[in-house]
Design an enzyme around this catalytic site. Structure first.
Site, PDB file in Angstrom:
ATOM      1  CE  LYS A   8      -0.743  -9.316   4.239  1.00 23.41           C
ATOM      2  NZ  LYS A   8      -1.395  -9.223   2.921  1.00 23.41           N
ATOM      3  CB  SER A  14      -3.435 -12.549   2.787  1.00 16.27           C
ATOM      4  OG  SER A  14      -2.871 -11.428   2.132  1.00 16.27           O
ATOM      5  CB  SER A  52      -4.601  -9.423   0.352  1.00 18.33           C
ATOM      6  OG  SER A  52      -4.648 -10.801   0.142  1.00 18.33           O
TER       7      SER A  52
HETATM    8  N1  GLN Z   1      -7.196 -14.292  -1.980  1.00 22.06           N
HETATM    9  C1  GLN Z   1      -6.085 -13.934  -2.805  1.00 22.06           C
HETATM   10  C2  GLN Z   1      -5.150 -15.090  -2.897  1.00 22.06           C
HETATM   11  O1  GLN Z   1      -5.315 -16.006  -2.168  1.00 22.06           O
HETATM   12  C3  GLN Z   1      -5.505 -12.727  -2.229  1.00 22.06           C
HETATM   13  C4  GLN Z   1      -4.046 -12.588  -2.324  1.00 22.06           C
HETATM   14  C5  GLN Z   1      -3.556 -11.248  -1.976  1.00 22.06           C
HETATM   15  O2  GLN Z   1      -4.158 -10.249  -2.377  1.00 22.06           O
HETATM   16  N2  GLN Z   1      -2.421 -11.205  -1.331  1.00 22.06           N
HETATM   17  O3  GLN Z   1      -4.274 -15.116  -3.683  1.00 22.06           O
END
Ligand code: GLN
Length: 491
Positions: free
Chosen positions: A81, A156, A180
């Site tokens: 990532k 994400s 995420s």
């Molecule tokens: N959907 C979560 C957010 O928008 C996920 C974030 C994450 O786990 N990095 O904050």
């Protein structure tokens, strides 16, 4: 050489083939490169493919030829990532403000994987600064779901999940602050593990919410996720929140006086997960079917599944968004146009700061900086941030209690199946509700894993993957793997 069907293989089998000389690391990489050539245009999983991947594979092949015994992950192609630093490579966190930023050092997890001889194939697309549930917030365009390119792959870590599902690599790293790793794993039909907070070093991970972030694997099978986790875990002097898991594991405490190696797990399904503020009553039918199927499978293997109550978990989304935004607003303060990446021209220092952030950061990071600054401001701190911390403590205490009663908690990973690109892009609250089942594990620090639980039919006979989530006590990842394998084998 007989033709091997590489698409069915997992890490252990590939390792065997490599070690015995039945397959070279180069040939393995060629297989993935071929898939990338065919499908990446339709997927956009990568922000960059590394041009030295064949060199990396060649080094492993040389070792094998010289008769050396190679580590389990040597020659295994993994994707990373775009918020995990690899020395001398670009790392943008999916943001314009870091578009041309080059990492000056390796993240702790990368050093560990380099020692194993992993082949890094590229850096994957993500929501900007890991803020999002669809990868649509990337400054470099969205990633598409591998099962339907009109839908999102989740986020994400959407690029990493799509890359594994599309067979662009054998596994990938992602990060999880509020789902995420797990939500994209569910949307792409792969396994995603968020380790216990403190199990994996965050050194070299671009921070979103420092008390919530964990790096973890995305993989084709539970065993593969376990293998990658076992390499990247461990205490690190560069991250003071990492701990020696043997010392603190709740798994050492035998449940109800029995041995801690539990074969017939007792699983709890929290009733609050189905009654959240009335918002979530409409769970997608495909998600419900995946849950029911998993419960049936577990029952057949001799596990007991029962309903439990987890007070305060119904406020997980609100609590998560207050704490994460507060931490994000402070973590993002360093992107000022002076120290890192993009810098706008201005008449004076203040103007440089303001223009750099205005032009370098997208809508979602700016929204969270505003929210975070607000909840931390004098007069509102107690009402929002302080209250959220109280709820968080309450949630933790409820779990300590509940894990005396059950070994593992079972829930859907997401309330819906993969949604259409654009469907929730203009409605942040609808998007935030994607995290309804996931944020609790980050707030409390427990490990959680999403695994595939079948496919659901949608329009035109199309099938989309659905996931279920397993959660275990602090540092009891092993329990997730054992229980996950039960589900996986029988599914
Ligand atoms: N959907 C979560 C957010 O928008 C996920 C974030 C994450 O786990 N990095 O904050």
């Amino acid at each position: 050489m007989t033709r091997i069907n590489l698409s069915d293989l997992t890490i252990k089998k590939v390792h065997e083939l490599l070690q015995n000389g039945d397959l070279s690391a180069r040939e393995l990489l060629e297989f993935y490169a071929e898939n990338i050539k065919k499908y990446e245009k339709d997927t956009h999983a990568f922000l960059e493919l590394f041009d030295d991947a064949y060199q990396q594979a060649g080094r492993v092949d040389k070792q094998i030829k010289s008769g050396k015994e190679i580590p389990l992950l040597a020659g295994i192609p993994l994707a990373v990532k775009d918020n995990i630093l690899i020395k001398n490579r670009k790392c943008s966190a999916g943001s314009r403000i870091l578009e041309n930023f080059t990492a000056p050092y390796d993240a702790a997890v990368i050093s560990k994987l380099k020692n194993e001889g992993v082949v890094f194939v590229g850096r994957t697309n993500m929501d900007e600064f890991a803020m999002g549930s669809s990868t649509e917030n990337s400054a470099f365009g969205p990633t598409k779901n591998p099962y339907d390119s009109t839908r999102v792959p989740g986020g994400s870590s959407g690029g990493s999940a799509a890359a594994v599902a599309r067979q662009f690599c054998l596994g990938a790293l992602g990060s999880d602050t509020g789902g995420s790793l797990r939500q994209p794993a569910a949307f792409c039909g792969v396994v995603g593990l968020k380790p216990t907070y403190g199990a994996v070093s965050r050194y070299g991970l671009i921070a979103l919410g420092s008390s919530l972030d964990q790096i973890g694997p995305l993989a084709k099978s539970v065993e593969d996720a376990e293998i990658i986790f076992n390499v990247i875990r461990g205490k690190d002097k560069m991250d003071s929140t990492t701990v020696d898991s043997k010392i603190v594991s709740l798994c050492e405490i035998p449940r109800s006086g029995k041995n801690s190696k539990i074969k017939n797990f007792t699983l709890g399904v929290p009733k609050e997960f189905f009654e959240m503020n009335g918002e979530n009553k409409e769970l997608d039918r495909g998600v419900v079917a995946a849950m029911e199927n998993s419960i049936a499978v577990l029952n057949k293997t001799g596990c007991v599944v029962k309903q439990i109550s987890l007070p305060a978990f119904e406020y997980a989304v609100e609590t998560y968004y207050i704490i994460m935004s507060a931490e994000a607003s402070s973590n993002l303060a360093r992107y000022d146009g002076i120290k890192y990446g993009f810098s706008a021209k201005g008449e004076n220092l203040l103007e440089v700061y303001m223009k750099s952030r205005e032009n370098g950061l997208g809508d979602e990071p700016r929204r969270r900086v505003l929210t975070g600054t607000y909840v931390l401001s004098a007069g509102y701190y107690d009402e929002y941030y302080g209250m959220a911390q109280n709820v968080r403590n309450f949630m933790r205490a409820a779990l300590v209690d509940k894990f005396k009663e059950v070994d593992v908690i079972l829930s859907p990973t997401t309330p819906t199946l993969p949604f259409k690109i654009g469907e929730k892009a203009d409605d942040p609250v609808a998007m935030y509700l994607s995290d309804i089942f996931d944020g609790g594990a980050n707030l409390t620090g427990i490990p959680a894993m999403s695994l595939p639980a079948g496919f659901a039919k949608v329009e035109n006979g199309k099938e989309l993957p659905a996931g279920v989530q397993l959660m275990a006590p602090w540092f009891c990842e092993e329990r997730l793997f054992e229980c996950g394998k039960l589900l996986e084998i029988s599914n």
